[in-house]
Write a protein that holds these residues in place. Sequence first.
Motif, short mmCIF file in Angstrom:
data_model
loop_
_atom_site.label_atom_id
_atom_site.label_comp_id
_atom_site.label_asym_id
_atom_site.label_seq_id
_atom_site.Cartn_x
_atom_site.Cartn_y
_atom_site.Cartn_z
N SER A 138 34.68 22.22 62.62
CA SER A 138 34.81 20.77 62.63
C SER A 138 35.78 20.38 61.53
CB SER A 138 33.45 20.10 62.40
OG SER A 138 33.62 18.70 62.22
N ILE A 139 36.61 19.38 61.80
CA ILE A 139 37.53 18.91 60.77
C ILE A 139 37.32 17.43 60.57
CG2 ILE A 139 39.39 18.72 62.50
CD1 ILE A 139 41.40 19.07 60.19
N ASN A 140 37.21 17.03 59.31
CA ASN A 140 37.11 15.62 58.94
C ASN A 140 38.28 15.28 58.03
OD1 ASN A 140 34.36 14.52 59.94
ND2 ASN A 140 33.87 16.53 59.07
N MET A 141 38.95 14.18 58.34
CA MET A 141 40.11 13.76 57.58
C MET A 141 39.97 12.29 57.23
SD MET A 141 44.15 13.96 58.66
CE MET A 141 43.99 15.72 58.97
N GLU A 142 40.11 11.99 55.96
CA GLU A 142 40.06 10.62 55.48
C GLU A 142 41.33 10.35 54.71
OE1 GLU A 142 37.71 8.44 56.14
OE2 GLU A 142 36.26 9.79 57.10
N MET A 143 41.97 9.22 55.00
CA MET A 143 43.22 8.88 54.32
C MET A 143 43.22 7.40 53.95
SD MET A 143 45.88 10.87 56.89
CE MET A 143 47.27 10.74 55.78
N ASN A 144 43.79 7.11 52.79
CA ASN A 144 44.09 5.73 52.47
C ASN A 144 45.46 5.70 51.81
OD1 ASN A 144 43.79 6.33 49.70
ND2 ASN A 144 41.60 5.82 49.76
N ASP A 145 45.80 4.59 51.18
CA ASP A 145 47.16 4.46 50.64
C ASP A 145 47.48 5.51 49.59
OD1 ASP A 145 47.62 2.31 52.26
OD2 ASP A 145 47.05 0.82 50.75
N ASP A 146 46.48 5.94 48.83
CA ASP A 146 46.74 6.80 47.68
C ASP A 146 46.07 8.15 47.74
OD1 ASP A 146 48.25 4.77 46.27
OD2 ASP A 146 46.33 3.76 45.93
N LYS A 151 38.63 18.22 55.20
CA LYS A 151 37.53 19.17 55.04
C LYS A 151 37.26 19.89 56.35
CE LYS A 151 32.72 19.52 53.50
NZ LYS A 151 32.16 20.09 54.74
N TYR A 152 37.32 21.21 56.33
CA TYR A 152 36.98 22.04 57.47
C TYR A 152 35.53 22.50 57.32
CZ TYR A 152 41.98 22.28 58.48
OH TYR A 152 43.28 21.97 58.77
N VAL A 175 42.16 19.12 51.00
CA VAL A 175 42.66 18.33 49.89
C VAL A 175 41.50 17.62 49.23
CG1 VAL A 175 44.21 16.46 49.20
CG2 VAL A 175 44.85 17.98 51.06
N GLY A 176 41.45 17.64 47.91
CA GLY A 176 40.40 16.93 47.19
C GLY A 176 39.99 17.68 45.95
N THR A 177 39.22 17.05 45.10
CA THR A 177 38.81 17.68 43.85
C THR A 177 37.42 18.26 43.94
OG1 THR A 177 37.98 15.55 43.06
CG2 THR A 177 40.24 16.12 42.50
N ALA A 197 31.51 14.20 54.33
CA ALA A 197 32.96 14.06 54.16
C ALA A 197 33.35 12.62 53.88
CB ALA A 197 33.69 14.57 55.41
N GLN A 198 32.68 11.67 54.55
CA GLN A 198 32.98 10.26 54.32
C GLN A 198 32.61 9.86 52.89
OE1 GLN A 198 30.93 8.10 57.38
NE2 GLN A 198 32.14 9.01 59.02
N GLU A 199 31.49 10.38 52.39
CA GLU A 199 31.08 10.07 51.02
C GLU A 199 32.06 10.64 50.01
OE1 GLU A 199 29.09 8.73 47.66
OE2 GLU A 199 29.07 8.07 49.77
N LEU A 200 32.54 11.89 50.27
CA LEU A 200 33.54 12.49 49.39
C LEU A 200 34.81 11.68 49.40
CD1 LEU A 200 33.12 16.29 50.13
CD2 LEU A 200 32.46 15.09 48.06
N ALA A 201 35.21 11.21 50.59
CA ALA A 201 36.43 10.41 50.70
C ALA A 201 36.27 9.12 49.92
CB ALA A 201 36.72 10.12 52.17
N ARG A 202 35.09 8.51 49.96
CA ARG A 202 34.85 7.27 49.23
C ARG A 202 34.99 7.50 47.73
NH1 ARG A 202 31.34 4.88 46.29
NH2 ARG A 202 29.88 6.64 46.37
#
Length: 206
Positions: A138-146, A151-152, A175-177, A197-202
């Motif tokens: 499964s792949i989750n991708m979250e993007m915003n302006d910055d 996450k696989y 991508v991410g810390t 994944a959504q929580e990490l993106a937030r």
Amino acid sequence: MFTGEEKAVIAVALTMEKPWDWKPGGTEEATLVAAKVKIRDLHRARHGDRCCYCRFPLHGGGHFIVDPEHVLPKSLDSYRPLAYTVWNLGIACKRCNMQYKRAKIDFVIDAVTAAAFQDSANYRLIHPNFDLYKEHISINMEMNDDATLIKYTKRPGSEKGLYTYDYFNLQEREVGTFDAAQGLDVPGDLEKGALEAQELARQFGQ
């Protein structure tokens, strides 16, 4: 899928040393290009305009971004007759195709028997046409302006998911810390993984 004229030109192309790259000029070449466009459009639709190996978006990318992918490489004599065979084709990003896959066949279990070529079990990686990617990864991708977070999530028990993740170094795509959360097996179901994944993106976007 192909017209009679396209089938005829493909048959001639397959007698050439490099059938996919054959450029006869004139009507023949135009017909061959039309057949390639059909193949490309079919796989763009099938894969949702994403790389068949890493699922990275390819929408809007021209030939500098999107590669026609021959699973069994057309450069090897054994697989040259499959240069225009739809089940042996897909679309891939330059990274997966040129940096990792290239002309290798180490992911093939039986590289000789023709009957095995159309069997999902003959491939260690997720085959673009014989497997459903989401059944293995499964792949989750979250993007915003910055910020971007990719996450696989490998399905438990999927050897193909694990193999594909390692073969194409998908950890590098992530991508991410929050390194501890990347590339982990699904703890329960995909919905839970998506929420994480959504929580990490937030958090990553703060």
